[in-house]
Design a protein around this motif. Structure first.
Motif, mmCIF file in Angstrom:
data_model
loop_
_atom_site.group_PDB
_atom_site.id
_atom_site.type_symbol
_atom_site.label_atom_id
_atom_site.label_comp_id
_atom_site.label_asym_id
_atom_site.label_seq_id
_atom_site.Cartn_x
_atom_site.Cartn_y
_atom_site.Cartn_z
ATOM 1 N N VAL A 74 61.369 55.468 -17.521
ATOM 2 C CA VAL A 74 61.479 55.652 -16.074
ATOM 3 C C VAL A 74 60.097 55.821 -15.445
ATOM 4 O O VAL A 74 59.758 55.167 -14.446
ATOM 5 N N LYS A 75 59.286 56.674 -16.037
ATOM 6 C CA LYS A 75 57.951 56.933 -15.482
ATOM 7 C C LYS A 75 57.061 55.694 -15.537
ATOM 8 O O LYS A 75 56.139 55.550 -14.724
ATOM 9 N N ALA A 76 57.350 54.794 -16.479
ATOM 10 C CA ALA A 76 56.535 53.584 -16.621
ATOM 11 C C ALA A 76 56.816 52.557 -15.529
ATOM 12 O O ALA A 76 55.979 51.679 -15.282
ATOM 13 N N ILE A 77 57.965 52.660 -14.864
ATOM 14 C CA ILE A 77 58.342 51.636 -13.880
ATOM 15 C C ILE A 77 58.395 52.154 -12.450
ATOM 16 O O ILE A 77 58.798 51.426 -11.550
ATOM 17 N N LEU A 78 58.004 53.407 -12.250
ATOM 18 C CA LEU A 78 57.979 53.927 -10.885
ATOM 19 C C LEU A 78 56.623 54.527 -10.580
ATOM 20 O O LEU A 78 55.803 54.747 -11.460
ATOM 21 N N ASN A 79 56.395 54.770 -9.308
ATOM 22 C CA ASN A 79 55.209 55.507 -8.896
ATOM 23 C C ASN A 79 55.531 56.275 -7.628
ATOM 24 O O ASN A 79 56.542 56.003 -6.965
ATOM 25 N N VAL A 80 54.666 57.226 -7.319
ATOM 26 C CA VAL A 80 54.898 58.122 -6.182
ATOM 27 C C VAL A 80 53.640 58.190 -5.334
ATOM 28 O O VAL A 80 52.543 58.343 -5.851
ATOM 29 N N SER A 81 53.826 58.073 -4.021
ATOM 30 C CA SER A 81 52.744 58.365 -3.091
ATOM 31 C C SER A 81 53.096 59.701 -2.436
ATOM 32 O O SER A 81 53.985 59.763 -1.580
ATOM 33 N N PRO A 82 52.462 60.783 -2.878
ATOM 34 C CA PRO A 82 52.873 62.118 -2.427
ATOM 35 C C PRO A 82 52.479 62.410 -0.985
ATOM 36 O O PRO A 82 51.665 61.707 -0.380
ATOM 37 N N GLN A 83 53.083 63.459 -0.457
ATOM 38 C CA GLN A 83 52.807 63.869 0.920
ATOM 39 C C GLN A 83 51.339 64.224 1.099
ATOM 40 O O GLN A 83 50.712 63.861 2.094
ATOM 41 N N MET A 139 43.442 55.774 7.078
ATOM 42 C CA MET A 139 42.874 54.954 6.011
ATOM 43 C C MET A 139 43.080 55.616 4.647
ATOM 44 O O MET A 139 43.332 54.939 3.646
ATOM 45 N N GLN A 140 42.973 56.945 4.598
ATOM 46 C CA GLN A 140 43.204 57.643 3.342
ATOM 47 C C GLN A 140 44.646 57.484 2.890
ATOM 48 O O GLN A 140 44.925 57.308 1.696
ATOM 49 N N ARG A 141 45.597 57.533 3.831
ATOM 50 C CA ARG A 141 47.001 57.324 3.476
ATOM 51 C C ARG A 141 47.205 55.901 2.966
ATOM 52 O O ARG A 141 47.960 55.665 2.022
ATOM 53 N N ARG A 142 46.525 54.959 3.592
ATOM 54 C CA ARG A 142 46.611 53.570 3.163
ATOM 55 C C ARG A 142 46.106 53.424 1.726
ATOM 56 O O ARG A 142 46.725 52.756 0.895
ATOM 57 N N LEU A 143 44.978 54.076 1.442
ATOM 58 C CA LEU A 143 44.424 54.037 0.094
ATOM 59 C C LEU A 143 45.369 54.706 -0.901
ATOM 60 O O LEU A 143 45.575 54.200 -2.013
ATOM 61 N N SER A 144 45.958 55.824 -0.518
ATOM 62 C CA SER A 144 46.867 56.544 -1.400
ATOM 63 C C SER A 144 48.059 55.675 -1.796
ATOM 64 O O SER A 144 48.472 55.649 -2.966
ATOM 65 N N ILE A 145 48.606 54.934 -0.836
ATOM 66 C CA ILE A 145 49.735 54.046 -1.136
ATOM 67 C C ILE A 145 49.273 52.874 -2.001
ATOM 68 O O ILE A 145 49.978 52.456 -2.925
ATOM 69 N N GLU A 160 56.802 61.361 2.954
ATOM 70 C CA GLU A 160 56.177 61.629 4.256
ATOM 71 C C GLU A 160 54.885 60.825 4.427
ATOM 72 O O GLU A 160 53.804 61.392 4.646
ATOM 73 N N PRO A 161 54.941 59.497 4.331
ATOM 74 C CA PRO A 161 53.706 58.694 4.312
ATOM 75 C C PRO A 161 52.872 58.761 5.580
ATOM 76 O O PRO A 161 51.664 58.538 5.523
ATOM 77 N N THR A 162 53.483 59.072 6.726
ATOM 78 C CA THR A 162 52.708 59.069 7.971
ATOM 79 C C THR A 162 52.559 60.465 8.581
ATOM 80 O O THR A 162 52.161 60.588 9.742
ATOM 81 N N LEU A 163 52.839 61.492 7.796
ATOM 82 C CA LEU A 163 52.745 62.856 8.311
ATOM 83 C C LEU A 163 51.337 63.151 8.814
ATOM 84 O O LEU A 163 50.347 62.952 8.118
ATOM 85 N N GLY A 164 51.234 63.626 10.044
ATOM 86 C CA GLY A 164 49.957 64.028 10.613
ATOM 87 C C GLY A 164 49.112 62.907 11.190
ATOM 88 O O GLY A 164 48.014 63.165 11.702
ATOM 89 N N LEU A 165 49.600 61.666 11.123
ATOM 90 C CA LEU A 165 48.820 60.551 11.656
ATOM 91 C C LEU A 165 49.085 60.367 13.149
ATOM 92 O O LEU A 165 50.170 60.680 13.644
ATOM 93 N N ASP A 166 48.081 59.835 13.860
ATOM 94 C CA ASP A 166 48.304 59.540 15.265
ATOM 95 C C ASP A 166 49.181 58.293 15.382
ATOM 96 O O ASP A 166 49.467 57.601 14.396
ATOM 97 N N VAL A 167 49.620 58.012 16.599
ATOM 98 C CA VAL A 167 50.587 56.938 16.826
ATOM 99 C C VAL A 167 50.065 55.590 16.339
ATOM 100 O O VAL A 167 50.773 54.823 15.679
ATOM 101 N N ARG A 168 48.812 55.285 16.628
ATOM 102 C CA ARG A 168 48.249 53.987 16.252
ATOM 103 C C ARG A 168 48.182 53.845 14.722
ATOM 104 O O ARG A 168 48.557 52.802 14.171
#
Length: 243
Positions: A74-83, A139-145, A160-168
Motif C-alpha cells: 500500500v505504501k509503495a503505491i500511494l503518497n501524501v501531500s500533508p497540510q 509556490m511552496q505548496r506547489r513544490l510539496s505536491i 488541505e492543499p490550499t490552506l492559508g493561500l490567497d485567492v490567486r
C-alpha cells in the motif's frame, strides 16, 4: 478495480470512537473530497487508509491491497501531500525533488529526469535553483505536491492543499490539481466547500466519525433538500456542532 475502498472501517481510542463503521468506495482515477469539521474523523480515516494507524475493526484496500495485511504494498503505491508544507527549506527546488526521487529508489539519472519533469509540469523551472524558503506560500505548496507526485503514485492524498493561500494562489493550485483528474486517484480533504465543489467528482461528509452523505454536490443537496452544498453541510453536521 477501485482506487480506495473501506468496509466497516472503525477506529476506537479507549472510550472514544473516532471513526465509526465507514463503508465507501472511490473509483480508480476519481477525485474524491472528504469534508468535515475539526474532529470529524478525517485525519484518522486518512491515516488508516495510508497504513499508518491500524483499524480497530473493518477493513480497507488501496488498489486492491489490504492496508493491514499488505501495508508495504500500500505504501509503495500511494503518497501524501500533508497540510504542513513538506519541503526542505535550505535545499533548492530541484534538490528537494531529486532528494525525494532518490529516497524512492530512483537512480541519480532517473531522479534528475523525474525532477525536470515535475519542474515543467508545476511551472517551477524558473525557480529550480532557488532555495525553497524563498518561495511564496503558493509556490511552496506547489513544490510539496510535486514532491508527492514524483514517485508516480496510483493514489494521492491531498490534505488541505490550499490552506492559508490567497485567492490567486488558491486558484492557480486548483488548475494544477484539476489537470491530475482521471490520471490518478485523489483523496482531497479540505475545509473550503467551494474547493470540494469545484474539484471533486464526488464528496463525502463526515460528522462524528460517520459518513453522513456521499455523492455529487447536486446529489447531496437534493438528498438534504437544501439549495447549496454549504447549507447541506451545516444541516448534516449540526448535531456535532452542538455536542
Amino acid at each position: 478495480m477501485n482506487g480506495v475502498e473501506a468496509s466497516g472501517l472503525t477506529k476506537r481510542y479507549k472510550e472514544r470512537t473516532a471513526v465509526d463503521a465507514l463503508s465507501f468506495a472511490i473509483g480508480e482515477g476519481e477525485m474524491f473530497a472528504l469534508l468535515g469539521q475539526n474532529g470529524a474523523g478525517k485525519t484518522t480515516t486518512i491515516k488508516m487508509l495510508c497504513g499508518l494507524v491500524r483499524p480497530t475493526a473493518g477493513e480497507a484496500r488501496v488498489m486492491g491491497h489490504d492496508v493491514v495485511r499488505e501495508t508495504a504494498a500500500v505504501k509503495a503505491i500511494l503518497n501524501v501531500s500533508p497540510q504542513e508544507t513538506a519541503v526542505a527549506a535550505k535545499l533548492t527546488v530541484r534538490e528537494n525533488l531529486e532528494l525525494i526521487a532518490r529516497i524512492y529508489g530512483l537512480s541519480r539519472a532517473e531522479a534528475k529526469a523525474r525532477a525536470e519533469e515535475m519542474l515543467r509540469v508545476f511551472a517551477l523551472t524558473e525557480r529550480a535553483g532557488d532555495r525553497a524558503k524563498k518561495l511564496s506560500g503558493g509556490m511552496q505548496r506547489r513544490l510539496s505536491i510535486a514532491m508527492a507526485l514524483i514517485s508516480r503514485p496510483a493514489v494521492l492524498f491531498l490534505d488541505e492543499p490550499t490552506l492559508g493561500l490567497d485567492v490567486r494562489a488558491r486558484r492557480a493550485l486548483w488548475k494544477l490539481i484539476e489537470e491530475l483528474k482521471g490520471r490518478i486517484t485523489i483523496v482531497l480533504t479540505t475545509h473550503y466547500l467551494e474547493e470540494a465543489e469545484a474539484l471533486a467528482d464526488r464528496i463525502g461528509i463526515l460528522s462524528g466519525g460517520r459518513m453522513k452523505a456521499l455523492g455529487t454536490a447536486a446529489e447531496i443537496e437534493a438528498a438534504t433538500g437544501t439549495a447549496s452544498l454549504e447549507e447541506a453541510f451545516l444541516a448534516l453536521t449540526e448535531e456535532e456542532a452542538t455536542a
